[in-house]
Scaffold this motif. Structure first.
Motif, short mmCIF file in Angstrom:
data_model
loop_
_atom_site.label_atom_id
_atom_site.label_comp_id
_atom_site.label_asym_id
_atom_site.label_seq_id
_atom_site.Cartn_x
_atom_site.Cartn_y
_atom_site.Cartn_z
N GLN A 1 7.70 -53.39 10.24
CA GLN A 1 8.70 -52.09 10.85
C GLN A 1 7.73 -51.36 11.87
O GLN A 1 7.04 -51.30 11.99
N VAL A 2 9.00 -51.02 12.50
CA VAL A 2 8.67 -50.05 13.90
C VAL A 2 9.16 -48.82 14.11
O VAL A 2 10.21 -48.48 12.89
N GLN A 3 8.15 -47.32 13.94
CA GLN A 3 8.04 -46.42 14.15
C GLN A 3 7.70 -46.13 15.22
O GLN A 3 7.00 -45.85 15.52
N LEU A 4 8.56 -44.89 15.51
CA LEU A 4 8.53 -44.59 17.27
C LEU A 4 8.49 -42.82 16.59
O LEU A 4 9.17 -42.41 15.88
N VAL A 5 7.98 -42.35 17.30
CA VAL A 5 7.40 -40.58 16.86
C VAL A 5 8.05 -39.50 18.28
O VAL A 5 6.41 -40.39 18.77
N CYS A 22 6.79 -40.79 23.47
CA CYS A 22 7.47 -41.13 22.17
C CYS A 22 6.06 -42.83 22.09
O CYS A 22 6.10 -43.67 22.75
N ALA A 24 4.59 -45.87 19.34
CA ALA A 24 5.54 -46.84 18.37
C ALA A 24 4.67 -47.47 17.99
O ALA A 24 3.32 -47.79 18.07
N SER A 25 4.27 -47.36 16.81
CA SER A 25 3.82 -48.38 15.84
C SER A 25 4.42 -49.68 16.16
O SER A 25 5.11 -50.15 16.72
N TYR A 104 15.65 -49.30 17.36
CA TYR A 104 15.03 -48.04 16.44
C TYR A 104 14.92 -47.33 16.54
O TYR A 104 14.52 -47.11 18.03
N TRP A 105 14.80 -46.00 16.09
CA TRP A 105 15.22 -44.87 16.68
C TRP A 105 14.18 -43.71 15.95
O TRP A 105 13.60 -43.65 15.37
N GLY A 106 13.93 -42.71 17.30
CA GLY A 106 12.69 -41.82 16.61
C GLY A 106 13.69 -41.02 16.02
O GLY A 106 15.15 -40.48 15.99
N GLN A 107 12.66 -39.83 15.59
CA GLN A 107 13.60 -38.55 14.68
C GLN A 107 14.35 -37.60 15.60
O GLN A 107 14.96 -36.68 15.51
#
Length: 115
Positions: A1-5, A22, A24-25, A104-107
């Motif tokens: 799973q990818v998370q973008l901050v 940005c 990314a995990s 995938y999108w960040g917040q």
């Protein structure tokens, strides 16, 4: 799973500069195209800039010559350097990772250009 901050947004005067980041995990960041998009109130989300895994960049006409997208694959981070900011650049800015089959999108991070 990818998370973008995303980070780096804020209030700036016209003509000023900001740099968005940005992070990314996960381990797939370096393989795929990354992009910055923005959405102003009452408007659709629009492309700002993209950068491929190999560093090829693309920009919306409205930001050419003012914004620069870059990436650091060792840090899993993509940047957006924004110079000569205008009030019409005010929007929420989103980071995107374009992987096969899904994005995938960040917040999002708010950028406000105002005197």
């Amino acid at each position: 799973q990818v998370q973008l901050v995303e980070s780096g947004g804020g209030l700036v005067q016209p003509g000023g500069s900001l740099r968005l980041s940005c992070a990314a995990s996960g381990s797939i960041f370096r393989f795929y195209r990354m992009g910055w998009y923005r959405q102003a109130p009452g408007q659709q989300r629009e492309l700002v800039a993209t950068i491929t895994s190999g560093g090829i960049t693309n920009y919306a006409d409205s930001v050419k010559g003012r914004f620069t997208i870059s990436r650091d694959n060792a840090k899993n981070t993509v940047y957006l350097q924004m110079n000569s900011l205008k009030p019409e650049d005010t929007a929420v800015y989103y980071c995107n990772l374009d992987a096969p089959g899904r994005g995938y999108w960040g917040q999002g991070t708010q950028v406000t250009v105002s005197s």
